[in-house]
Design an enzyme around this catalytic site. Structure first.
Site, PDB file in Angstrom:
ATOM      1  CB  ALA A  33     -32.407   3.521  20.394  1.00 40.68           C
ATOM      2  CB  THR A  34     -28.643  -0.269  19.684  1.00 38.99           C
ATOM      3  OG1 THR A  34     -27.775  -1.168  20.306  1.00 38.99           O
ATOM      4  CG2 THR A  34     -28.131  -0.030  18.286  1.00 38.99           C
ATOM      5  CB  THR A  35     -24.214   2.298  21.588  1.00 34.53           C
ATOM      6  OG1 THR A  35     -25.029   3.408  21.955  1.00 34.53           O
ATOM      7  CG2 THR A  35     -22.850   2.806  21.151  1.00 34.53           C
TER       8      THR A  35
END
Lengths: 257, 276
Positions: A33-35
């Site tokens: 997960a990340t942005t």
């Protein structure tokens, strides 16, 4: 043959394969997960990413660099399985260099896009097996046309042009709406923002993403940990140092409510 | 007929003669370390002779363009595959030359049924520190030499010796890029003049094998004569200059000098070369 300047082909001739599909075993949480985000501003394109790497509900690392320079004029921001993503960036970096050095000319911007699609396509089995899904955002400056461009991909390798902005990662739904709002009803459209305002917006967007997504790391001032922000203009890729981000964050992002 | 050892030695001898002949029209190549890295200089006609091989590696060549291309490609392939599989710092000039192309060139040279590579190659490697800078030259028979400071390619050993001696004698402790370019061009002119001299000597020898030719070993001409020679030859051709710059941003340190760079760097007497 090497005459085509195709580095990936050369690697394959030597027995290389990208992303072997393996079924995900139970009990192994993958980091993913990340942005990441990219939008066009006045002088070019800004690409930013948070720095957290998670596996399930565990924080693996808080200083990951997910915005990676492929060459002087292009950047790939990665969301997904880092092992595959880093490998892809390494392949791309060498591919572009190899092409330039063998063919004695730069690979065109479209050629670069195609190279990414091809890698993602090769990676489909691993992506579907769950061990190698990568959803990148590619941004760069097309020197021939003199304009900045943003593209985003799905895990199968389809490429979409993000005309004004593109986002990816688990925190992206939050900021996608904000970007749309800002671009449509903000004081000025994103592509007219001056450099400093663009950086402020990027910091605010990532802070918002971190607010609602536990897998996105925001700013950690105690550890003086700021997101990675890169600007790509006709002069090339430029990484913004923390020393520049710190005062911007403190004066225009922090709210003491 | 080459099965007998004597015939084979003879055939290889003939090959040397044939190959030496091929380089007569060639343009020398000069590589020189300066304070900011390594400079490579030559004057080319039609096909380029200086190339980028890897992040810190450059190539200069003399000889047949197609042979040079073949070897350039094998160097590029080896360098990039190694750089990808291991790391860019594991790609070194000496490994590429000693275990990569030198054996290939030697084999082609000794297989008397097949065509040899008509090439002389210079590989320049920018080290992480100036002391680690290395220059390698490979001859058409696969023999290679590793040196530091300066290296040259020329048509004959005599011309090569003259150029190297001139460079060694003239090189101060540190050279700026301007000084290095000026010196490299003078050394190039010495090599080029030596080629011309040897050719006219040969002609004189065949015409009258008697006297006069012995005076060929002339003294080194002065700076003006050398520059004049560069001007006269480079006028109709391309002055090719490339640098491996230690301070260059990013990982690729190779940069070929553009006309704008050259007109800034060249001495006044040679400005006319750039306009072409």
């Amino acid at each position: 043959m090497g005459m085509q300047g195709d580095f990936l082909q050369l690697l394959k001739e030597q027995g290389y394969t990208l992303g072997t599909p393996t079924a995900v075993g139970t009990g192994h949480a993958l980091t993913n997960a990340t942005t990441i985000l990219a939008f066009k501003y006045r002088d070019g394109v800004l690409v930013a990413g948070d720095r957290r790497a998670t596996a399930g509900n565990m924080v693996m690392y808080d200083r990951t660099d997910k915005v990676l320079e492929i060459d002087r004029y292009s950047v790939m921001a990665i969301a997904g399985v880092p092992a595959t993503a880093y490998e892809m960036v390494r392949v791309l970096e060498h591919s572009f260099k190899y092409y330039r050095r063998t063919q004695l000319q730069e690979l065109s911007f479209d050629g670069k896009l195609r190279a990414i699609s091809k890698l993602l396509k090769d990676n489909v089995p691993a992506a579907l097996a769950g061990t190698g899904a990568v959803v990148p955002v590619f941004a760069g400056y097309d020197l021939e046309q003199g304009s900045a461009k943003i593209y985003f991909y799905d895990i199968l390798g389809a490429e979409f042009e993000g005309v004004e902005y593109a986002v990816s990662g688990s925190g992206s739904p939050t900021i996608r709406g904000i970007l749309h709002y800002l671009n449509t009803w903000g004081d000025q459209p994103l592509n007219q923002l001056p450099e400093e305002q663009a950086m402020v917006q990027a910091l605010r967007l990532l802070t918002s993403a971190a607010e609602f997504d536990s897998a996105t790391g925001g700013v950690n001032r105690e550890a003086s940990l700021y997101p990675v922000i890169k600007l790509i203009t006709g002069a090339g890729v430029q990484t913004i140092p923390d020393a520049t981000l710190k005062p911007l964050y403190e004066s225009q992002v922090v709210r003491y409510v | 007929m080459y099965e007998e050892p004597y015939r084979w030695v003879e055939a290889v001898g003939n090959r040397r003669q044939y190959l030496d002949e091929q380089f007569k029209q060639g343009s020398p190549v000069v590589a020189l370390t300066y304070e900011g890295g390594i400079l490579l200089v030559t004057v080319s006609k039609g096909t380029p002779k200086l190339y980028e091989i890897y992040d810190r590696l450059a190539l200069g060549g003399m000889g047949h363009p197609t042979d040079l291309e073949k070897l350039r490609f094998s160097l590029l392939e080896m360098a990039h595959v190694e750089g990808f599989n291991r790391s860019p710092s594991d790609v070194t000039g000496s490994r590429l030359v000693k275990y990569g192309i030198a054996p290939v060139i030697k084999q082609a040279f000794e297989e008397v049924y097949k065509a040899p590579f008509i090439v002389r190659i210079l590989v320049a490697e920018l080290g992480q520190k100036p002391e680690k800078d290395a220059l390698l030259t490979i001859n058409y028979d696969g023999t290679f030499e590793e040196t530091t400071g300066c290296a040259v390619l020329a048509a004959t050993p005599a011309a090569q010796t003259k150029m190297t001696a001139y460079l060694k004698e003239q090189t101060p402790a540190t050279l700026s890029l301007e000084q290095a370019l000026d010196l490299a061009l003078r050394a190039w002119a010495i090599g080029s003049l030596a080629h011309q001299q040897e050719e006219s000597d040969q002609r004189a020898e065949t015409e009258s094998s008697a006297s006069g030719a012995g005076a060929a070993a002339a003294a080194i001409p002065n700076v003006d004569v050398l520059r004049e020679h560069v001007r006269s030859i480079a006028g109709g051709r391309t002055l090719e200059c490339a640098v491996l710059e230690r301070q260059a941003p990013g990982t690729s340190k190779y940069r070929s000098l553009k006309p704008a760079d050259l007109s800034r760097l060249l001495p006044k007497a040679l400005q006319s070369v750039v306009a072409n």
